[in-house]
Motif scaffolding. Structure first.
Motif, PDB file in Angstrom:
ATOM      1  N   MET A   1       0.849  -1.170   0.000  1.00 19.65           N
ATOM      2  CA  MET A   1       0.000   0.000   0.000  1.00 19.65           C
ATOM      3  C   MET A   1       0.898   1.237   0.000  1.00 19.65           C
ATOM      4  O   MET A   1       1.853   1.304   0.764  1.00 19.65           O
ATOM      5  N   GLU A   2       0.570   2.163  -0.866  1.00 17.49           N
ATOM      6  CA  GLU A   2       1.339   3.408  -0.954  1.00 17.49           C
ATOM      7  C   GLU A   2       0.505   4.572  -0.423  1.00 17.49           C
ATOM      8  O   GLU A   2      -0.687   4.655  -0.684  1.00 17.49           O
ATOM      9  N   PHE A   3       1.172   5.472   0.316  1.00 16.40           N
ATOM     10  CA  PHE A   3       0.517   6.649   0.881  1.00 16.40           C
ATOM     11  C   PHE A   3       1.133   7.905   0.287  1.00 16.40           C
ATOM     12  O   PHE A   3       2.343   7.981   0.119  1.00 16.40           O
ATOM     13  N   LYS A   4       0.280   8.881  -0.021  1.00 17.14           N
ATOM     14  CA  LYS A   4       0.762  10.178  -0.512  1.00 17.14           C
ATOM     15  C   LYS A   4       0.054  11.269   0.268  1.00 17.14           C
ATOM     16  O   LYS A   4      -1.175  11.320   0.322  1.00 17.14           O
ATOM     17  N   TRP A   5       0.847  12.141   0.870  1.00 17.52           N
ATOM     18  CA  TRP A   5       0.323  13.300   1.595  1.00 17.52           C
ATOM     19  C   TRP A   5       0.491  14.533   0.730  1.00 17.52           C
ATOM     20  O   TRP A   5       1.541  14.711   0.090  1.00 17.52           O
ATOM     21  N   SER A   6      -0.521  15.405   0.719  1.00 18.42           N
ATOM     22  CA  SER A   6      -0.471  16.645  -0.058  1.00 18.42           C
ATOM     23  C   SER A   6      -0.991  17.799   0.780  1.00 18.42           C
ATOM     24  O   SER A   6      -1.958  17.643   1.522  1.00 18.42           O
ATOM     25  N   VAL A   7      -0.328  18.944   0.643  1.00 21.17           N
ATOM     26  CA  VAL A   7      -0.808  20.172   1.276  1.00 21.17           C
ATOM     27  C   VAL A   7      -1.770  20.833   0.304  1.00 21.17           C
ATOM     28  O   VAL A   7      -1.414  21.113  -0.841  1.00 21.17           O
ATOM     29  N   ASN A   8      -3.009  21.081   0.760  1.00 20.86           N
ATOM     30  CA  ASN A   8      -4.023  21.692  -0.098  1.00 20.86           C
ATOM     31  C   ASN A   8      -4.071  23.205   0.061  1.00 20.86           C
ATOM     32  O   ASN A   8      -4.340  23.921  -0.896  1.00 20.86           O
ATOM     33  N   SER A  32      -7.513  -0.157  -5.751  1.00 19.75           N
ATOM     34  CA  SER A  32      -8.281   0.497  -4.690  1.00 19.75           C
ATOM     35  C   SER A  32      -7.576   1.763  -4.224  1.00 19.75           C
ATOM     36  O   SER A  32      -6.354   1.775  -4.054  1.00 19.75           O
ATOM     37  N   THR A  33      -8.368   2.823  -4.017  1.00 18.22           N
ATOM     38  CA  THR A  33      -7.827   4.065  -3.466  1.00 18.22           C
ATOM     39  C   THR A  33      -8.776   4.594  -2.403  1.00 18.22           C
ATOM     40  O   THR A  33      -9.983   4.313  -2.427  1.00 18.22           O
ATOM     41  N   GLY A  89      -3.798   9.233  10.047  1.00 22.47           N
ATOM     42  CA  GLY A  89      -4.300   9.368   8.681  1.00 22.47           C
ATOM     43  C   GLY A  89      -4.068   8.127   7.854  1.00 22.47           C
ATOM     44  O   GLY A  89      -4.966   7.656   7.141  1.00 22.47           O
ATOM     45  N   GLU A  90      -2.870   7.572   7.947  1.00 22.69           N
ATOM     46  CA  GLU A  90      -2.557   6.382   7.162  1.00 22.69           C
ATOM     47  C   GLU A  90      -3.351   5.178   7.645  1.00 22.69           C
ATOM     48  O   GLU A  90      -3.790   4.352   6.838  1.00 22.69           O
ATOM     49  N   ALA A  91      -3.585   5.072   8.942  1.00 13.60           N
ATOM     50  CA  ALA A  91      -4.408   3.980   9.468  1.00 13.60           C
ATOM     51  C   ALA A  91      -5.850   4.118   8.975  1.00 13.60           C
ATOM     52  O   ALA A  91      -6.501   3.123   8.628  1.00 13.60           O
ATOM     53  N   ILE A  97      -9.441   1.056   2.626  1.00  9.60           N
ATOM     54  CA  ILE A  97      -9.081   0.134   1.544  1.00  9.60           C
ATOM     55  C   ILE A  97      -9.359  -1.306   1.959  1.00  9.60           C
ATOM     56  O   ILE A  97      -9.871  -2.099   1.167  1.00  9.60           O
ATOM     57  N   SER A  98      -9.065  -1.648   3.206  1.00  8.56           N
ATOM     58  CA  SER A  98      -9.355  -3.012   3.686  1.00  8.56           C
ATOM     59  C   SER A  98     -10.843  -3.322   3.568  1.00  8.56           C
ATOM     60  O   SER A  98     -11.224  -4.419   3.163  1.00  8.56           O
ATOM     61  N   ARG A  99     -11.684  -2.343   3.901  1.00  8.90           N
ATOM     62  CA  ARG A  99     -13.130  -2.557   3.786  1.00  8.90           C
ATOM     63  C   ARG A  99     -13.542  -2.695   2.314  1.00  8.90           C
ATOM     64  O   ARG A  99     -14.401  -3.511   1.975  1.00  8.90           O
ATOM     65  N   GLN A 100     -12.905  -1.902   1.429  1.00  9.40           N
ATOM     66  CA  GLN A 100     -13.208  -2.023  -0.002  1.00  9.40           C
ATOM     67  C   GLN A 100     -12.853  -3.420  -0.506  1.00  9.40           C
ATOM     68  O   GLN A 100     -13.630  -4.048  -1.235  1.00  9.40           O
ATOM     69  N   LEU A 101     -11.676  -3.914  -0.112  1.00  7.26           N
ATOM     70  CA  LEU A 101     -11.227  -5.230  -0.562  1.00  7.26           C
ATOM     71  C   LEU A 101     -12.114  -6.332   0.003  1.00  7.26           C
ATOM     72  O   LEU A 101     -12.417  -7.309  -0.688  1.00  7.26           O
TER      73      LEU A 101
END
Length: 113
Positions: A1-8, A32-33, A89-91, A97-101
């Motif tokens: 699983m890959e995580f990306k953080w962005s400042v909005n 899945s995202t 946030g990552e958790a 995603i776990s629920r989607q899968l």
């Protein structure tokens, strides 16, 4: 699983001091995202970086610092909790995603479609 953080978005005080950051974490696992939005309130530190010299990595690092809250409990003893926005946030998005899968596994696509 890959995580990306962005400042909005950032909110600055009159002296160009960043006081609030709105950010998003997005997780990707195969097809899945999932994403979640967070806000981070900042306090003045010992160092100052001019606004026009800030990088996204620097602002994210500020938000990822542990936030410790302390108080006196009902038993008159000091209590504390530590908030780690990056871990939380990552958790959260990993759980999405776990629920989607799990949903995909519970309701497979019919083979004749």
């Amino acid at each position: 699983m890959e995580f990306k953080w962005s400042v909005n978005k950032v909110t600055v005080a009159e002296d160009n001091l960043v006081v609030k950051v709105d950010l998003t974490v997005t997780a990707t696992d195969g097809d899945s995202t999932a994403s979640a939005a967070y806000s981070c309130n900042l306090v003045r530190g010992n160092t100052f970086t001019p606004f026009n010299q800030l990088t996204e990595e620097q602002v994210l690092a500020w938000c990822f610092e542990p936030v410790v809250t302390t108080w006196i409990g009902l038993d008159k003893k000091p209590q504390s909790s530590t908030q780690l926005i990056k871990d939380e946030g990552e958790a959260q998005v990993a759980g999405q995603i776990s629920r989607q899968l799990a949903q995909k596994a519970a309701e497979p696509v019919l083979p004749w479609l």
